[in-house]
Design a protein around this motif. Sequence first.
Motif, PDB file in Angstrom:
ATOM      1  N   SER A  59       0.854  -1.186   0.000  1.00  0.00           N
ATOM      2  CA  SER A  59       0.000   0.000   0.000  1.00  0.00           C
ATOM      3  C   SER A  59       0.886   1.229   0.000  1.00  0.00           C
ATOM      4  O   SER A  59       2.070   1.171   0.344  1.00  0.00           O
ATOM      5  CB  SER A  59      -0.928   0.012   1.216  1.00  0.00           C
ATOM      6  N   ALA A  60       0.306   2.353  -0.413  1.00  0.00           N
ATOM      7  CA  ALA A  60       1.041   3.613  -0.379  1.00  0.00           C
ATOM      8  C   ALA A  60       1.214   4.064   1.064  1.00  0.00           C
ATOM      9  O   ALA A  60       0.423   3.708   1.945  1.00  0.00           O
ATOM     10  CB  ALA A  60       0.295   4.676  -1.178  1.00  0.00           C
ATOM     11  N   LEU A  61       2.276   4.844   1.306  1.00  0.00           N
ATOM     12  CA  LEU A  61       2.500   5.342   2.658  1.00  0.00           C
ATOM     13  C   LEU A  61       1.343   6.203   3.128  1.00  0.00           C
ATOM     14  O   LEU A  61       0.961   6.180   4.296  1.00  0.00           O
ATOM     15  CB  LEU A  61       3.810   6.147   2.714  1.00  0.00           C
ATOM     16  N   SER A  62       0.785   6.988   2.223  1.00  0.00           N
ATOM     17  CA  SER A  62      -0.326   7.867   2.580  1.00  0.00           C
ATOM     18  C   SER A  62      -1.363   7.815   1.471  1.00  0.00           C
ATOM     19  O   SER A  62      -1.069   8.161   0.323  1.00  0.00           O
ATOM     20  CB  SER A  62       0.164   9.313   2.780  1.00  0.00           C
ATOM     21  N   LYS A  87      -1.696  19.267  -5.765  1.00  0.00           N
ATOM     22  CA  LYS A  87      -2.462  19.829  -4.656  1.00  0.00           C
ATOM     23  C   LYS A  87      -3.197  21.088  -5.122  1.00  0.00           C
ATOM     24  O   LYS A  87      -2.611  21.978  -5.717  1.00  0.00           O
ATOM     25  CB  LYS A  87      -1.524  20.161  -3.497  1.00  0.00           C
ATOM     26  N   GLY A  88      -4.514  21.149  -4.864  1.00  0.00           N
ATOM     27  CA  GLY A  88      -5.330  22.276  -5.256  1.00  0.00           C
ATOM     28  C   GLY A  88      -5.963  22.152  -6.620  1.00  0.00           C
ATOM     29  O   GLY A  88      -6.798  22.986  -7.001  1.00  0.00           O
ATOM     30  N   GLN A  89      -5.615  21.115  -7.374  1.00  0.00           N
ATOM     31  CA  GLN A  89      -6.181  20.950  -8.707  1.00  0.00           C
ATOM     32  C   GLN A  89      -7.657  20.572  -8.617  1.00  0.00           C
ATOM     33  O   GLN A  89      -8.066  19.748  -7.797  1.00  0.00           O
ATOM     34  CB  GLN A  89      -5.406  19.871  -9.463  1.00  0.00           C
ATOM     35  N   VAL A  90      -8.497  21.166  -9.495  1.00  0.00           N
ATOM     36  CA  VAL A  90      -9.921  20.855  -9.528  1.00  0.00           C
ATOM     37  C   VAL A  90     -10.109  19.481 -10.159  1.00  0.00           C
ATOM     38  O   VAL A  90      -9.640  19.224 -11.275  1.00  0.00           O
ATOM     39  CB  VAL A  90     -10.699  21.928 -10.318  1.00  0.00           C
ATOM     40  N   ILE A  91     -10.799  18.599  -9.440  1.00  0.00           N
ATOM     41  CA  ILE A  91     -10.992  17.248  -9.955  1.00  0.00           C
ATOM     42  C   ILE A  91     -12.467  16.929 -10.178  1.00  0.00           C
ATOM     43  O   ILE A  91     -12.785  15.936 -10.847  1.00  0.00           O
ATOM     44  CB  ILE A  91     -10.351  16.202  -9.011  1.00  0.00           C
ATOM     45  N   ASN A 193      -0.504  16.078  -3.655  1.00  0.00           N
ATOM     46  CA  ASN A 193       0.076  15.640  -4.922  1.00  0.00           C
ATOM     47  C   ASN A 193       0.092  14.116  -4.941  1.00  0.00           C
ATOM     48  O   ASN A 193       0.548  13.483  -3.985  1.00  0.00           O
ATOM     49  CB  ASN A 193       1.500  16.166  -5.080  1.00  0.00           C
ATOM     50  N   GLY A 194      -0.411  13.522  -5.998  1.00  0.00           N
ATOM     51  CA  GLY A 194      -0.419  12.066  -6.026  1.00  0.00           C
ATOM     52  C   GLY A 194      -1.038  11.509  -7.282  1.00  0.00           C
ATOM     53  O   GLY A 194      -1.096  12.164  -8.325  1.00  0.00           O
ATOM     54  N   VAL A 195      -1.492  10.253  -7.157  1.00  0.00           N
ATOM     55  CA  VAL A 195      -2.066   9.505  -8.274  1.00  0.00           C
ATOM     56  C   VAL A 195      -3.455   9.037  -7.868  1.00  0.00           C
ATOM     57  O   VAL A 195      -3.667   8.566  -6.745  1.00  0.00           O
ATOM     58  CB  VAL A 195      -1.188   8.293  -8.641  1.00  0.00           C
ATOM     59  N   VAL A 196      -4.408   9.151  -8.784  1.00  0.00           N
ATOM     60  CA  VAL A 196      -5.782   8.714  -8.518  1.00  0.00           C
ATOM     61  C   VAL A 196      -5.833   7.183  -8.594  1.00  0.00           C
ATOM     62  O   VAL A 196      -5.609   6.591  -9.651  1.00  0.00           O
ATOM     63  CB  VAL A 196      -6.762   9.339  -9.536  1.00  0.00           C
ATOM     64  N   LEU A 197      -6.100   6.573  -7.445  1.00  0.00           N
ATOM     65  CA  LEU A 197      -6.210   5.112  -7.409  1.00  0.00           C
ATOM     66  C   LEU A 197      -7.625   4.647  -7.717  1.00  0.00           C
ATOM     67  O   LEU A 197      -7.812   3.587  -8.326  1.00  0.00           O
ATOM     68  CB  LEU A 197      -5.789   4.586  -6.030  1.00  0.00           C
ATOM     69  N   ALA A 198      -8.628   5.408  -7.271  1.00  0.00           N
ATOM     70  CA  ALA A 198     -10.013   4.983  -7.452  1.00  0.00           C
ATOM     71  C   ALA A 198     -10.889   6.202  -7.686  1.00  0.00           C
ATOM     72  O   ALA A 198     -10.647   7.267  -7.109  1.00  0.00           O
ATOM     73  CB  ALA A 198     -10.494   4.191  -6.246  1.00  0.00           C
ATOM     74  N   ARG A 199     -11.922   6.020  -8.509  1.00  0.00           N
ATOM     75  CA  ARG A 199     -12.925   7.056  -8.769  1.00  0.00           C
ATOM     76  C   ARG A 199     -14.300   6.404  -8.680  1.00  0.00           C
ATOM     77  O   ARG A 199     -14.584   5.443  -9.393  1.00  0.00           O
ATOM     78  CB  ARG A 199     -12.731   7.638 -10.160  1.00  0.00           C
ATOM     79  N   VAL A 215     -17.154   9.215  -0.245  1.00  0.00           N
ATOM     80  CA  VAL A 215     -15.829   9.176  -0.862  1.00  0.00           C
ATOM     81  C   VAL A 215     -15.988   9.165  -2.377  1.00  0.00           C
ATOM     82  O   VAL A 215     -16.635   8.278  -2.941  1.00  0.00           O
ATOM     83  CB  VAL A 215     -15.036   7.943  -0.392  1.00  0.00           C
ATOM     84  N   LEU A 216     -15.420  10.164  -3.025  1.00  0.00           N
ATOM     85  CA  LEU A 216     -15.495  10.270  -4.483  1.00  0.00           C
ATOM     86  C   LEU A 216     -14.234   9.754  -5.159  1.00  0.00           C
ATOM     87  O   LEU A 216     -14.300   9.153  -6.234  1.00  0.00           O
ATOM     88  CB  LEU A 216     -15.737  11.729  -4.886  1.00  0.00           C
ATOM     89  N   PHE A 217     -13.065  10.028  -4.539  1.00  0.00           N
ATOM     90  CA  PHE A 217     -11.777   9.626  -5.125  1.00  0.00           C
ATOM     91  C   PHE A 217     -10.881   9.084  -4.021  1.00  0.00           C
ATOM     92  O   PHE A 217     -10.995   9.469  -2.853  1.00  0.00           O
ATOM     93  CB  PHE A 217     -11.079  10.809  -5.807  1.00  0.00           C
ATOM     94  N   LYS A 218      -9.962   8.208  -4.426  1.00  0.00           N
ATOM     95  CA  LYS A 218      -8.899   7.725  -3.536  1.00  0.00           C
ATOM     96  C   LYS A 218      -7.576   8.073  -4.218  1.00  0.00           C
ATOM     97  O   LYS A 218      -7.306   7.609  -5.316  1.00  0.00           O
ATOM     98  CB  LYS A 218      -9.018   6.227  -3.302  1.00  0.00           C
ATOM     99  N   ILE A 219      -6.769   8.884  -3.512  1.00  0.00           N
ATOM    100  CA  ILE A 219      -5.531   9.391  -4.098  1.00  0.00           C
ATOM    101  C   ILE A 219      -4.347   8.915  -3.249  1.00  0.00           C
ATOM    102  O   ILE A 219      -4.328   9.120  -2.029  1.00  0.00           O
ATOM    103  CB  ILE A 219      -5.538  10.927  -4.185  1.00  0.00           C
ATOM    104  N   ALA A 220      -3.369   8.265  -3.892  1.00  0.00           N
ATOM    105  CA  ALA A 220      -2.125   7.866  -3.232  1.00  0.00           C
ATOM    106  C   ALA A 220      -1.135   9.014  -3.346  1.00  0.00           C
ATOM    107  O   ALA A 220      -0.867   9.510  -4.445  1.00  0.00           O
ATOM    108  CB  ALA A 220      -1.554   6.615  -3.879  1.00  0.00           C
TER     109      ALA A 220
END
Length: 499
Positions: A59-62, A87-91, A193-199, A215-220
Motif C-alpha cells: 500500500s502507499a505510505l499515505s 495539490k489544489g487541482q480541480v478534480i 500531490n499524487g495519483v488517482v487510485l479509485a474514482r 468518498v469520491l476519489f482515492k488518491i495515493a
Amino acid sequence: MPAQRKRPLALIIVPVVVALAAAGWYWKGRGGDEAQKFRTAAVEQGDIRVAISATGNLSALSTVDVGSEVSGKVTEVLVDFNDRVEKGQVIARIDPDTFEAQIEQGNAAIANARASLQTARANLRNAELDYGRKAELVGQKLIARGDLDQALAARDQARAQVASAEAQIRQQTASAQNAHLNLARTVIRSPVNGVVLARSVEPGQTVAASLQAPVLFKIAEDLSQMEIVLAVDESDIGQVKPAQAVSFTVDAFPDRRFKGQVRQVRLSSTNTSNVITYPVVVSVDNSDQTLLPGMTANAEIEVSRRDNVLKVPNAAMRFKPPVDEAAAEQQQGAQRGGGMSDELPKLVATLKLDVNQQAAFDAALAKMRERIAARTAAPPQGSNAPNLFGRGPGGPQSGGNRGAGNASGAMRQRMLERFNQQFGEFRATLRDDQRAQWERAVNELIGARRAPVYVLAEGKPKPVLVRVGASDGSSTEIIGDLKPGDQVIVGVQAAEPAK
C-alpha cells in the motif's frame, strides 16, 4: 567287493563337503553385507540466514480519501484512474445553483437586518431626547417623577432594540458566509500531490453528505515509497525488531526479489480463528514504480545471520547410532571431556589480557579442570546435580525426566552463580569493558545448547560434542572440534535385498 563299497561312500562325502564349504562362504559373505553402512556429509563453512515468513499487502505510505462536504448533483468529473494530480487541482464540480440561491437569500436577510437597525437607532435617538426633556422638567417640578421613569424605560428598550438589530446583522452575515463556503465546496480539489487510485463518481450522479462525506476519489500521495503490513505469528514476533532486512516476492514478478526494511512492530494484535498475529510494517523503495498498491507480498524477515561459520546438515543433529555399552561409554567420555573448559581459552583470547590477568585466568581454569577430572573419574551414583561444564547426568542436555526442561532456567542460574564464584578473582582484574564482554560471552556459553554429532572412526560412530547455534531449517551452525571437510554421519544406508 571292498573297492566297490568305498566308491559309493566317496561319492556321498565329497558333495556334502563341497556343499558345506559353499554354505559357509555364502553365510560369511552375507554377514559382511549385513554390516551397517552409514551415509555421511561434509562439514561446511558458510553463511546461515534465519528468516521468518509472512504475507501482507502493498500500500502507499499515505492514501487520502477525497469526499464531498455538500450534497448535490455532480456536473463534472475532471480526472480518471491513474491520473496524476497536484495539490489544489480541480478534480470535480457539484451543481452550485442551490448554494448561489442561498447566498442571495442571505444577502437579502442582511439588508433587512440593516434596515431594522436604522429604525432601532432612530427610535433610540427619540427616546434619549424625550428622556432629556423630562429630566429638566422634573428638576423644575413641572411633571411627575413617574413620567421620567417611563421615559427612562423607553430609552433602555430602544437601546436593546439597536443591540438586537446589530446581532441580527451578524447572524445573517455568518449565514451568508456559510453559503459562500458551501458554494466553494462545490468545487472538489485534490488535497495532495499524487495519483488517482479509485474514482467512484460519474457526471450526473447525486451525492448526499447529510451523515458523512461520501468518498469520491482515492488518491495515493507517493508511490515511490510504499509499505507492507505483514501479519506475523505470535510465536515469531519476539524475534522481529525495527531495521531488520526483509525480502519479498509478488505474484506479478515471481522471478524477482524485492528488498525492504522493518519500520514498526505494532502492539495491536489480531485474533483470526484463535490464531494471534501482530502487524509488522515494512518500508519498501518503489522508485521504478514496478510495485502496485494491493499486491500480495510473500515476505521473509531476516531475524538472524551468521557469516562464515561451520555448519552441518540438520540430519547430522538428528542421527543417533544404536546404543551399546562401548558407544555409550565413548559418548559419555566425549560429553564429559567437552564443554566450556575447552571454549574459555578462545573467549579470553579476544579480551587482550595483560600478564596479571592471564595468570589469574590460567589459575582459575586449572582449578576448574581439576574439579572436572575428579568428577569424571568418580561420578556420584544417582546424582542429579548439574554438571557445570560437561554434559553428564543432570546436565541441561541430558535425557533426564520430563520436568528437566522446566528446571533448565533455575539450573542455568545456579551454574552461572557457581561459575562466577570460581572465576571471581579473575573477574576482579578485568576492566569495565572487558568485564562486560566476558559476562556477555559467559552467559551465551552457559545458555547455549550442546549436542553430539557423530563422525566415522574405524568404521564406527564416534561422538563429538558441539555447541549448537542458529539453524535455517536445512543446516545448523556448530562450534566444536570439527573442521571444514570432516565427514559427519547423517543416516544409515538401507540394506540391499539379497540376490
